[in-house]
Motif scaffolding. Structure first.
Motif, PDB file in Angstrom:
ATOM      1  N   ASN A 474      -5.515   1.798 -12.845  1.00 31.12           N
ATOM      2  CA  ASN A 474      -4.221   1.128 -12.791  1.00 31.12           C
ATOM      3  C   ASN A 474      -4.399  -0.244 -12.149  1.00 31.12           C
ATOM      4  O   ASN A 474      -4.927  -0.347 -11.037  1.00 31.12           O
ATOM      5  CB  ASN A 474      -3.223   1.956 -11.981  1.00 31.12           C
ATOM      6  CG  ASN A 474      -2.979   3.311 -12.594  1.00 31.12           C
ATOM      7  OD1 ASN A 474      -3.306   3.563 -13.746  1.00 31.12           O
ATOM      8  ND2 ASN A 474      -2.397   4.207 -11.819  1.00 31.12           N
ATOM      9  N   THR A 475      -3.983  -1.291 -12.850  1.00 29.34           N
ATOM     10  CA  THR A 475      -4.182  -2.650 -12.370  1.00 29.34           C
ATOM     11  C   THR A 475      -2.885  -3.438 -12.493  1.00 29.34           C
ATOM     12  O   THR A 475      -2.017  -3.133 -13.322  1.00 29.34           O
ATOM     13  CB  THR A 475      -5.281  -3.369 -13.168  1.00 29.34           C
ATOM     14  OG1 THR A 475      -4.918  -3.364 -14.569  1.00 29.34           O
ATOM     15  CG2 THR A 475      -6.620  -2.678 -12.996  1.00 29.34           C
ATOM     16  N   TYR A 476      -2.781  -4.480 -11.664  1.00 25.76           N
ATOM     17  CA  TYR A 476      -1.668  -5.415 -11.714  1.00 25.76           C
ATOM     18  C   TYR A 476      -2.102  -6.672 -12.464  1.00 25.76           C
ATOM     19  O   TYR A 476      -3.204  -7.181 -12.238  1.00 25.76           O
ATOM     20  CB  TYR A 476      -1.226  -5.827 -10.307  1.00 25.76           C
ATOM     21  CG  TYR A 476      -0.481  -4.764  -9.546  1.00 25.76           C
ATOM     22  CD1 TYR A 476       0.550  -4.045 -10.142  1.00 25.76           C
ATOM     23  CD2 TYR A 476      -0.792  -4.490  -8.224  1.00 25.76           C
ATOM     24  CE1 TYR A 476       1.239  -3.076  -9.431  1.00 25.76           C
ATOM     25  CE2 TYR A 476      -0.097  -3.529  -7.502  1.00 25.76           C
ATOM     26  CZ  TYR A 476       0.910  -2.825  -8.120  1.00 25.76           C
ATOM     27  OH  TYR A 476       1.597  -1.865  -7.420  1.00 25.76           O
ATOM     28  N   PRO A 477      -1.267  -7.212 -13.340  1.00 25.17           N
ATOM     29  CA  PRO A 477      -1.576  -8.528 -13.928  1.00 25.17           C
ATOM     30  C   PRO A 477      -1.581  -9.602 -12.846  1.00 25.17           C
ATOM     31  O   PRO A 477      -0.839  -9.524 -11.863  1.00 25.17           O
ATOM     32  CB  PRO A 477      -0.434  -8.741 -14.932  1.00 25.17           C
ATOM     33  CG  PRO A 477       0.121  -7.380 -15.193  1.00 25.17           C
ATOM     34  CD  PRO A 477      -0.072  -6.602 -13.934  1.00 25.17           C
ATOM     35  N   PRO A 531       3.601  -0.225  -3.101  1.00 27.35           N
ATOM     36  CA  PRO A 531       3.208  -1.508  -3.707  1.00 27.35           C
ATOM     37  C   PRO A 531       1.714  -1.788  -3.634  1.00 27.35           C
ATOM     38  O   PRO A 531       1.174  -2.500  -4.488  1.00 27.35           O
ATOM     39  CB  PRO A 531       4.010  -2.538  -2.897  1.00 27.35           C
ATOM     40  CG  PRO A 531       5.141  -1.781  -2.289  1.00 27.35           C
ATOM     41  CD  PRO A 531       4.598  -0.411  -2.033  1.00 27.35           C
ATOM     42  N   ALA A 532       1.027  -1.254  -2.623  1.00 24.87           N
ATOM     43  CA  ALA A 532      -0.403  -1.527  -2.475  1.00 24.87           C
ATOM     44  C   ALA A 532      -1.257  -0.773  -3.487  1.00 24.87           C
ATOM     45  O   ALA A 532      -2.408  -1.168  -3.721  1.00 24.87           O
ATOM     46  CB  ALA A 532      -0.858  -1.171  -1.061  1.00 24.87           C
ATOM     47  N   LEU A 533      -0.745   0.280  -4.079  1.00 20.73           N
ATOM     48  CA  LEU A 533      -1.497   1.089  -5.039  1.00 20.73           C
ATOM     49  C   LEU A 533      -0.793   1.011  -6.387  1.00 20.73           C
ATOM     50  O   LEU A 533       0.326   1.502  -6.536  1.00 20.73           O
ATOM     51  CB  LEU A 533      -1.597   2.543  -4.576  1.00 20.73           C
ATOM     52  CG  LEU A 533      -2.226   2.778  -3.199  1.00 20.73           C
ATOM     53  CD1 LEU A 533      -2.225   4.259  -2.872  1.00 20.73           C
ATOM     54  CD2 LEU A 533      -3.637   2.217  -3.148  1.00 20.73           C
ATOM     55  N   PRO A 534      -1.387   0.392  -7.392  1.00 16.35           N
ATOM     56  CA  PRO A 534      -0.731   0.270  -8.705  1.00 16.35           C
ATOM     57  C   PRO A 534      -0.424   1.628  -9.307  1.00 16.35           C
ATOM     58  O   PRO A 534      -1.280   2.512  -9.388  1.00 16.35           O
ATOM     59  CB  PRO A 534      -1.770  -0.490  -9.546  1.00 16.35           C
ATOM     60  CG  PRO A 534      -2.659  -1.160  -8.561  1.00 16.35           C
ATOM     61  CD  PRO A 534      -2.708  -0.264  -7.374  1.00 16.35           C
ATOM     62  N   GLY A 535       0.834   1.811  -9.721  1.00 18.98           N
ATOM     63  CA  GLY A 535       1.230   3.030 -10.416  1.00 18.98           C
ATOM     64  C   GLY A 535       1.310   4.256  -9.555  1.00 18.98           C
ATOM     65  O   GLY A 535       1.242   5.375 -10.090  1.00 18.98           O
ATOM     66  N   HIS A 581       3.790  -5.130   2.322  1.00 18.53           N
ATOM     67  CA  HIS A 581       2.730  -6.122   2.468  1.00 18.53           C
ATOM     68  C   HIS A 581       1.395  -5.506   2.873  1.00 18.53           C
ATOM     69  O   HIS A 581       0.355  -6.146   2.723  1.00 18.53           O
ATOM     70  CB  HIS A 581       3.121  -7.175   3.512  1.00 18.53           C
ATOM     71  CG  HIS A 581       4.328  -7.972   3.143  1.00 18.53           C
ATOM     72  ND1 HIS A 581       5.605  -7.609   3.514  1.00 18.53           N
ATOM     73  CD2 HIS A 581       4.468  -9.103   2.409  1.00 18.53           C
ATOM     74  CE1 HIS A 581       6.475  -8.485   3.050  1.00 18.53           C
ATOM     75  NE2 HIS A 581       5.812  -9.396   2.379  1.00 18.53           N
ATOM     76  N   HIS A 582       1.411  -4.298   3.395  1.00 28.84           N
ATOM     77  CA  HIS A 582       0.187  -3.649   3.875  1.00 28.84           C
ATOM     78  C   HIS A 582       0.058  -2.266   3.238  1.00 28.84           C
ATOM     79  O   HIS A 582       1.057  -1.608   2.935  1.00 28.84           O
ATOM     80  CB  HIS A 582       0.201  -3.517   5.395  1.00 28.84           C
ATOM     81  CG  HIS A 582       0.474  -4.811   6.103  1.00 28.84           C
ATOM     82  ND1 HIS A 582      -0.460  -5.816   6.209  1.00 28.84           N
ATOM     83  CD2 HIS A 582       1.591  -5.273   6.740  1.00 28.84           C
ATOM     84  CE1 HIS A 582       0.048  -6.828   6.878  1.00 28.84           C
ATOM     85  NE2 HIS A 582       1.299  -6.525   7.212  1.00 28.84           N
ATOM     86  N   PRO A 583      -1.178  -1.778   3.055  1.00 26.68           N
ATOM     87  CA  PRO A 583      -1.394  -0.457   2.438  1.00 26.68           C
ATOM     88  C   PRO A 583      -1.212   0.682   3.436  1.00 26.68           C
ATOM     89  O   PRO A 583      -2.165   1.388   3.784  1.00 26.68           O
ATOM     90  CB  PRO A 583      -2.830  -0.545   1.936  1.00 26.68           C
ATOM     91  CG  PRO A 583      -3.492  -1.478   2.900  1.00 26.68           C
ATOM     92  CD  PRO A 583      -2.455  -2.485   3.290  1.00 26.68           C
ATOM     93  N   CYS A 584      -0.002   0.884   3.908  1.00 26.81           N
ATOM     94  CA  CYS A 584       0.221   1.916   4.913  1.00 26.81           C
ATOM     95  C   CYS A 584       1.668   2.377   4.854  1.00 26.81           C
ATOM     96  O   CYS A 584       2.516   1.737   4.221  1.00 26.81           O
ATOM     97  CB  CYS A 584      -0.105   1.398   6.315  1.00 26.81           C
ATOM     98  SG  CYS A 584       0.980   0.065   6.860  1.00 26.81           S
ATOM     99  N   PHE A 585       1.945   3.501   5.523  1.00 27.46           N
ATOM    100  CA  PHE A 585       3.310   3.980   5.699  1.00 27.46           C
ATOM    101  C   PHE A 585       3.390   4.769   6.993  1.00 27.46           C
ATOM    102  O   PHE A 585       2.370   5.270   7.513  1.00 27.46           O
ATOM    103  CB  PHE A 585       3.773   4.823   4.500  1.00 27.46           C
ATOM    104  CG  PHE A 585       3.157   6.191   4.407  1.00 27.46           C
ATOM    105  CD1 PHE A 585       3.805   7.310   4.906  1.00 27.46           C
ATOM    106  CD2 PHE A 585       1.921   6.372   3.799  1.00 27.46           C
ATOM    107  CE1 PHE A 585       3.250   8.561   4.813  1.00 27.46           C
ATOM    108  CE2 PHE A 585       1.347   7.625   3.691  1.00 27.46           C
ATOM    109  CZ  PHE A 585       2.018   8.726   4.205  1.00 27.46           C
TER     110      PHE A 585
END
Length: 684
Positions: A474-477, A531-535, A581-585
Motif C-alpha cells: 500500500n503506497t501513497y502517491p 495516516p502513517a500507514l497507507p490503507g 503527524h507521527h506513527p503512534c497512538f
C-alpha cells in the motif's frame, strides 16, 4: 387377543402420532390458561400416565424444560467455540512501548503536533509526546473536563475544553504561551445555563461554531476568530514578558517518566492569564428549521402577487400549502397508525446540528458575495437531526444581517450523519435509509450515490488518505490526486465497509468485516484511520480487543493489547487518539466503573503509548510513496475532452449571474400579470 394394558398403550401411541404442532408454553397468569388444556394434554411416555402433573405444576415444568434447553444450546456453542479457537491463527499481539501513570483519571485526549492534551478533574494537562513529560497543567475548574477540541495551526493552536456543566472555554496557544480568551456560554445564574454539545473549528482557524442546548431550546452560535490580531498581540506579550519573573506551573520531570514526582521545576509553557486578547466576533445565531405549517394565501395568484423573490421555491424550504391539506394528511396518518399512537410517547429529544466549514469552490463561491482568500472558509454547511435538508450559510456577514440559508440541498430521506474530508474537498451525506451521496466540492459535482446492504445503516464515516496497491504494498502517491476518494463506513450492525469513488466511474462498496451473529461482543464499536500507514485502520471491539486492519486486503495485520488485560463488565467505550503527524497512538485504561479493585484504579490513570515503527511486523507497511514515474503511470494526464468539458462547466457557472437578472425580469412580469388577473376577478 391383546390385554387391556396393551390396548391402552396403543391408543396412547396413536394419540401421540396424530397430535400436530408443538406444545405451547402457558402464560404465568392463571386466567390466560386455556380451558381445554386437560383435553389436549398428551403423555410422551405411556408408562407415566399415572404420574401426570396437574396445573399449575405442569406449566412450571414446561418453563423449566424450556430454560434448560436454551441453556444447553448456549453451553454447546461455547464448547464448539473453545474447540475451534486452538485451530484458529490468532494475529500477532503487541504490547505498548510506554505506560505513563497520571495522578488523575483522563476523561478525554487530543494530539496536536508534539503535544498531548489530556482532560481530567479540574481542567486539562499538556504532555510532551516523546518524553511523556508534563509541560503544563491548567486546573482552574471545579468540575472535570469531558471533551477537548484542539485545532493544529502549525505554531498556533486553538483549544476548546468543555466541562461537566457544559461550559466551553476558548484558549489560544502560541510557542510557549497559553492565553485564555473567553468563556463562551458561562453565566452567573445556573438555571439559565446553556450546555455546549458540540464544538467545531474551520480548517484555517478563522471561524468557530458552538452548539448550545438547554431549557427546551437549542441553537448554533457562530463566531469569527481574529487570528491575525491574536498572533500580533501574543508575540508582543511574549517579547515584553521576562521569563524569570513568570510563575510557572508545577510539572513532572523525572528521569523515569512513568513515575510522577512532585518537584517544582521550570515549565515549558507559560500561562498568560493577565494578557487580554481581542474577543471573537459573534456573526450568526442559527436555530433548527421550524415545522411546516399552512399558508394564509388563498390562491396561487395571491402567492405570485405578494412574494417578491422566487429564490427558495422548489428547494424544499418554502411551501405554500393550505391548513386543510395538512389536516387531511394528519387524519389519514392517525387513522392508519391508530393502534401504535394509543400508547404513551416519550418526549422527543432536542435537535442536534452537524456543522461543516466549506472552502471556496464551484458550489460555495456562488453563495459568497465577496471573494474569500485561499484556505479560508466561506460557507457554513449545517444539517439537523430528522431533517432532509443540508443548509448553506455564507460566513462573510454580520450579526445584523438576517440569518437565512442561501442554499439548500434537499435529500430523499432525513440525513443521519455526514463527514467532510480533512482536505475539505469531499463531502459524504448519509441518509437514514442507508444511502450515501458523495460530493466532490472542488469540481462542483457529485461523485455518485451508493447504498449500504439491506438492513444496514450508517453509524460513522472515516475518510482515508487516497492510497494504491503498488507492487504488493500500500503506497501513497507523491502528489495530490483529484476526484478520487476512499472512506470507511461503520454500519449500525457493526459491519465495516470500504467506499471508493473515482471520477465518472461511479462509487464502489466492499464489505471488510461482516456482522457478528453468534458473538455480539466481537462487534466493532469504534474505527480510526492511521495516516502513517497507507490503507490501515484501527478497529476497537466491545470485548476490549484492538486490531490493525488492512482495508485493501480485508485482513487483520496484528493486534494490540494492554499489559494487564482484564474482563469487562460492560461494553468497552475506548478513549484513544491517533496522531496525524507521527506513527503512534495513545490509549487509556478501562473505565473505573467496570472494575472495582485497587489495582485496577491505578490502571485507569495510565496512558499507553504505541509506536508503529517499533513493531517488526509493520516494517513493510510503513509510510511510503510512489515515484514520479509510477505516479504518472497510475494517474495519466487529463484528456483533452475532459478539459473541454471542464471549460464548458466553468462557463456555465459564469452565466449564473446573468440568469439571475433574467429570472427577476420574468418574475416581475409574472407578478404584474397576477395582479391584473386579480383585478379582473374583482370586477366580475
Amino acid at each position: 387377543m391383546s390385554s387391556p394394558r396393551e390396548t391402552q398403550s396403543q391408543k396412547t401411541k396413536l394419540s401421540i402420532s396424530t397430535h400436530k404442532g408443538l406444545l405451547e408454553v402457558l402464560s404465568s397468569a392463571e386466567k390466560d390458561w386455556p380451558k381445554d388444556a386437560e383435553e389436549d394434554h398428551v403423555l410422551k411416555d405411556p408408562d407415566q400416565e399415572l404420574d401426570t402433573l396437574p396445573q399449575p405444576y405442569r406449566m412450571i415444568n414446561k418453563l423449566v424444560n424450556l430454560l434448560f434447553e436454551r441453556s444447553w444450546k448456549i453451553i454447546e456453542e461455547r464448547d464448539a467455540l473453545k474447540a475451534v479457537e486452538p485451530s484458529q491463527v490468532l494475529p500477532t499481539l503487541y504490547s505498548p512501548l510506554l505506560e505513563s501513570k497520571l495522578n488523575k483519571m483522563p476523561t478525554c485526549m487530543a494530539i496536536s503536533r508534539d503535544y498531548v492534551f489530556v482532560g481530567g478533574a479540574g481542567g486539562f494537562s499538556i504532555y510532551n509526546l516523546y518524553t511523556a513529560r508534563r509541560a503544563f497543567a491548567w486546573e482552574k475548574l471545579k468540575v472535570a473536563v469531558t471533551s477537548l477540541c484542539v485545532l493544529d495551526l502549525g505554531n498556533e493552536m486553538l483549544i476548546a475544553p468543555v466541562d461537566e456543566m457544559g461550559v466551553v472555554r476558548l484558549l489560544y496557544f502560541l510557542k510557549d504561551g497559553l492565553f485564555f480568551i473567553k468563556a463562551i456560554n458561562d453565566v452567573e445564574d445556573v438555571s439559565k445555563q446553556m450546555a455546549c454539545v458540540k464544538v467545531a473549528f474551520s480548517s484555517g482557524g478563522n471561524f468557530a461554531a458552538f452548539l448550545l442546548q438547554g431549557a427546551g431550546d437549542t441553537w448554533l452560535d457562530v463566531y469569527k476568530l481574529p487570528r491575525e490580531s491574536w498572533l500580533k498581540e501574543a508575540e508582543h506579550t511574549q517579547q515584553a514578558a521576562n521569563p524569570r519573573t513568570v510563575v510557572r506551573q508545577l510539572l513532572v520531570d523525572t528521569v523515569d517518566p512513568l513515575t510522577p514526582d512532585d518537584l517544582e521545576m521550570e515549565a515549558d509553557i507559560y500561562f498568560r492569564g493577565d494578557s487580554k486578547l481581542t474577543l471573537p466576533v459573534h456573526i450568526m445565531k442559527i436555530k433548527p428549521p421550524k415545522p411546516i405549517t399552512g399558508t394564509t394565501f388563498k390562491s396561487p395568484l395571491e402567492v405570485f402577487a405578494k412574494v417578491e423573490d422566487c429564490c427558495g421555491l422548489g428547494s424544499g424550504q418554502n411551501h405554500f400549502i393550505k391548513d386543510s391539506q395538512w389536516e387531511r394528511r394528519a387524519n389519514v396518518f392517525n387513522a392508519t397508525y391508530k393502534k401504535h399512537l394509543e400508547g404513551e410517547w416519550e418526549e422527543e429529544p432536542l435537535s442536534v446540528a452537524t456543522v461543516h466549514f466549506l472552502l471556496p469552490s464551484c458550489l460555495t463561491a456562488v453563495l459568497a458575495d465577496a471573494q474569500s482568500p485561499a484556505g479560508v472558509a466561506c460557507t457554513l454547511g449545517v444539517h439537523w437531526t430528522r431533517s432532509h435538508n443540508f443548509f448553506l450559510y455564507p460566513l462573510n456577514r454580520t450579526l445584523k444581517d438576517k440569518v437565512e440559508p442561501e442554499g439548500v440541498w434537499p435529500c430523499a430521506a432525513p440525513i443521519a450523519t455526514s463527514q467532510l474530508s480533512p482536505c475539505c474537498t469531499y463531502l459524504v451525506l448519509a441518509c437514514e435509509d442507508g444511502v450515501l451521496t458523495l460530493w466532490d466540492l472542488a469540481k462542483g459535482s457529485p461523485l455518485g450515490v451508493v447504498a449500504l446492504p439491506e438492513g444496514c445503516f450508517c453509524q460513522s464515516i472515516h475518510f482515508m488518505r487516497y492510497f494504491l496497491v503498488h507492487k504488493g504494498r500500500n503506497t501513497y502517491p507523491d502528489r495530490p490526486v483529484t476526484s478520487r476518494m476512499k472512506c470507511v463506513v461503520l454500519g449500525t450492525d457493526a459491519s465495516l465497509h470500504l467506499v471508493a469513488a473515482q471520477g465518472a466511474q461511479g462509487p464502489t462498496i466492499h464489505r471488510l468485516v461482516h456482522r457478528p451473529e453468534r458473538h455480539p461482543d466481537d462487534a466493532i464499536c469504534a474505527v480510526a484511520p492511521v495516516p502513517a500507514l497507507p490503507g490501515m485502520v484501527l478497529t476497537f471491539s466491545k470485548n476490549g480487543s484492538l486490531q490493525l486492519l488492512d482495508v485493501a486486503r480485508s485482513q487483520v495485520v496484528c493486534a494490540f493489547g494492554l499489559p494487564r488485560p482484564c474482563p469487562l463488565a460492560t461494553p468497552w467505550k475506548p478513549v484513544f487518539v491517533v496522531s496525524s503527524h507521527h506513527p503512534c497512538f495513545l490509549l487509556r485504561g478501562h473505565h473505573p466503573d467496570e472494575i472495582k479493585t485497587v489495582e485496577a484504579s491505578n490502571f485507569q490513570n495510565s496512558l499507553f503509548y504505541f509506536n508503529f515503527e517499533a513493531y517488526p511486523l509493520l516494517e513493510n507497511t510503513r509510510y511510503c510513496t510512489m515515484s514520479q514515474a509510477e505516479t504518472d503511470a497510475a494517474f495519466p494526464p487529463v484528456l483533452s475532452l475532459e478539459k473541454r468539458c471542464e471549460s464548458f462547466l466553468q462557463q456555465r457557472f459564469e452565466q449564473l449571474e446573468k440568469n439571475k437578472a433574467e429570472e427577476q425580469v420574468h418574475w416581475s412580469r409574472l407578478r404584474k400579470f397576477s395582479i391584473f388577473l386579480q383585478r379582473e376577478n374583482f370586477k366580475k
